[in-house]
Write a protein that holds these residues in place. Sequence first.
Motif, short mmCIF file in Angstrom:
data_model
loop_
_atom_site.label_atom_id
_atom_site.label_comp_id
_atom_site.label_asym_id
_atom_site.label_seq_id
_atom_site.Cartn_x
_atom_site.Cartn_y
_atom_site.Cartn_z
N THR A 172 -33.39 5.06 -13.13
CA THR A 172 -33.58 5.64 -11.80
C THR A 172 -32.50 6.66 -11.48
O THR A 172 -32.74 7.65 -10.81
CB THR A 172 -33.57 4.54 -10.73
N GLU B 42 -30.62 5.21 1.53
CA GLU B 42 -29.32 4.72 1.06
C GLU B 42 -28.54 5.82 0.36
O GLU B 42 -27.32 5.91 0.49
CB GLU B 42 -29.51 3.53 0.11
N GLU B 43 -29.24 6.68 -0.38
CA GLU B 43 -28.57 7.76 -1.08
C GLU B 43 -28.07 8.82 -0.11
O GLU B 43 -27.02 9.44 -0.34
CB GLU B 43 -29.53 8.37 -2.11
N GLY C 124 -33.86 11.62 -2.09
CA GLY C 124 -34.04 10.22 -2.47
C GLY C 124 -34.18 9.32 -1.27
O GLY C 124 -34.60 9.74 -0.19
N LYS C 125 -33.77 8.09 -1.46
CA LYS C 125 -33.90 7.09 -0.41
C LYS C 125 -32.83 7.27 0.66
O LYS C 125 -31.85 7.99 0.48
CB LYS C 125 -33.79 5.69 -1.03
#
Length: 271
Positions: free
Chosen positions: A35, A115-116, A112-113
């Motif tokens: 990932t 969190e990123e 991305g997500k």
Amino acid sequence: MKVVNLKQAILQAWKERWSDYQWAVNIKKNFPKGTTWDYINFAEALMEQAMIGPSPNPLILSYLKYAISSQMVSYSSVLTAISKFDGFSRELCVKSLLEIMDMFCHRLNCHGKAEECIALCRALLGVVVWLLQGCAFYCEKLRELGPSASTEAILRACQEKLYSLMSSTKNKALVHISRLEDQGSWGNVEQAMNKVTDGLCNVPNQTHRTLIEETLSLVKSIPQMLSVQCEPPAHASFPSVHAFIMLEGTMNLTGETQPLMEQLMMIKRMQ
């Protein structure tokens, strides 16, 4: 185990004098990223190996720059790795880290997500603290050793990089998000700013002192961002033009340009 093997791979590449491209091909072959490359602290491992001596290792540094350019590592992981470097006495290493930041800090982004994205915010706050600590260190060095052209130059470089980062409203907003996510993190910023303020009297150049004060004021303004009324943009944007060109560039790569130009001219007349 992956981290250990990665460090061994970096050392082997250095011993055998691989080019940056050859190194990247072999790394991708032996360390499939899954990932993300960040999970094995790829940027940090490269940074550690490149900054072992009094001056940076140019070959390993070229591997890191290649990894950044080819997006093998995220900007947040690189900034986090930089903020962990505490050898400010090694001025050549600090200069190299500032040059690495010049590669991408003018276009910080994240795909991305959530969190990123938060990781980028935290990394940016961490590098703000790091730059402030660098300024404080070199101010103290000027007090201990007296005026020095090299020390003043690296102090100016840290100040200019911090000013460049904090001149961007977007970057200040990212730092503000990190501050709201972790209230305790802002204490590190304030502590570092106090040390810089205490050391300002050691800077012999009045103009440079003024620039440092202006930079500190930019950082200090971050907590008040939401309460400040922003001026309306001077020029109206045209989202229809942006969307039209993006659609054309994505869906019709081999098309003729003349019809596109005619349609853009039509939009111009309409607006």
